[in-house]
Write a protein that holds these residues in place. Structure first.
Motif, PDB file in Angstrom:
ATOM      1  N   LYS A 164       0.908  -1.007  -0.128  1.00  0.00           N
ATOM      2  CA  LYS A 164      -0.086  -0.400   0.242  1.00  0.00           C
ATOM      3  C   LYS A 164       0.702   1.014   0.056  1.00  0.00           C
ATOM      4  N   LYS A 168       1.949   9.132  -1.229  1.00  0.00           N
ATOM      5  CA  LYS A 168       2.003   9.915  -2.808  1.00  0.00           C
ATOM      6  C   LYS A 168       0.329   9.496  -3.976  1.00  0.00           C
ATOM      7  N   ASP A 169       0.279  10.170  -4.544  1.00  0.00           N
ATOM      8  CA  ASP A 169      -1.168  10.396  -5.382  1.00  0.00           C
ATOM      9  C   ASP A 169      -1.202   9.051  -6.061  1.00  0.00           C
ATOM     10  N   GLN A 170      -1.969   7.754  -5.364  1.00  0.00           N
ATOM     11  CA  GLN A 170      -2.851   6.621  -5.874  1.00  0.00           C
ATOM     12  C   GLN A 170      -2.685   6.609  -7.198  1.00  0.00           C
ATOM     13  N   ARG A 171      -3.630   7.439  -7.608  1.00  0.00           N
ATOM     14  CA  ARG A 171      -3.928   7.305  -9.417  1.00  0.00           C
ATOM     15  C   ARG A 171      -2.016   7.443 -10.238  1.00  0.00           C
ATOM     16  N   VAL A 172      -1.371   8.130 -10.106  1.00  0.00           N
ATOM     17  CA  VAL A 172      -0.418   7.891 -10.962  1.00  0.00           C
ATOM     18  C   VAL A 172       0.783   7.029 -10.129  1.00  0.00           C
ATOM     19  N   LEU A 174       0.951   3.749  -9.593  1.00  0.00           N
ATOM     20  CA  LEU A 174       0.055   1.855  -9.520  1.00  0.00           C
ATOM     21  C   LEU A 174       1.152   1.041  -9.541  1.00  0.00           C
ATOM     22  N   TYR A 178      -1.582  -6.629  -6.520  1.00  0.00           N
ATOM     23  CA  TYR A 178      -3.177  -6.388  -6.398  1.00  0.00           C
ATOM     24  C   TYR A 178      -3.757  -7.837  -7.070  1.00  0.00           C
TER      25      TYR A 178
END
Length: 186
Positions: A164, A168-172, A174, A178
């Motif tokens: 996890k 940081k921005d999780q959209r950028v 990745l 998963y």
């Protein structure tokens, strides 16, 4: 008085036991044995009685309310997944995704080590739940197999949670591991 008895009978749940599966009950523990292994579950806190009658697991709640029906259906679902698990097993697949640093995943004993995650020097460690749960790395996938649905799904969740990303921005960013597939069968 008869209405109350009919309501209690309507809340009762049954799970059929196949010929290849053996179910035993010792105290509050229900043990299911099959060709893929043994699954054991403690039903001590369940507000219902569980008995084994004529190749069936019978679950009878203590009351006749809506909550008792929910408890009965939950217990039936758990017992059904235990029976399916020792017959067919469960498989979860976890995908290794990286764009910045190549991630290396290794299984060491009862732990899964995720190395070089975002270039970190120390490995991130996820615990493998249960004795019968097997984890193997196949190229870009980590495959988690076992007879217990709870152990397999918790192990896959532990692997996903250990990568996890924070701050940081999780959209950028990745990068991570998963879960992408949940299947019956090993």
């Amino acid at each position: 008085m008869a209405t109350s008895t009919n309501q209690a009978a309507a809340l009762m749940a049954e799970v059929a036991i196949p010929a290849t599966v053996k179910v035993t009950k010792e105290g509050s523990f229900l043990t299911v044995k099959g060709k893929l292994g043994t699954v054991k579950k403690d039903f001590l806190k369940l507000p219902a009685t569980i008995t084994i009658e004529d190749n069936k697991v019978v679950i009878k709640p203590y009351g006749t309310r809506k909550r008792d029906l929910a408890v009965t259906n939950t217990a039936r679902s758990i017992v059904t997944s235990m029976v399916k698990g020792v017959e067919k097993g469960y498989t979860y697949k976890v995908k290794i995704i990286f764009a910045h640093f190549p991630i290396a995943v290794k299984v060491k004993g009862k732990d899964v080590h995720v190395e070089n995650f975002f270039g970190e020097r120390s490995a991130r460690i996820a615990k493998i739940q249960g004795d019968a749960t097997k984890v193997e790395v196949q190229g870009e996938d980590v495959v988690v197999k076992g007879p217990s649905l709870e152990d397999v799904s918790q192990t896959a969740a532990n692997i996903e949670q250990c990568t996890k990303i924070k701050d940081k921005d999780q959209r950028v960013f990745l990068d991570g591991l998963y879960v992408f597939s949940r299947e019956e069968g090993m």
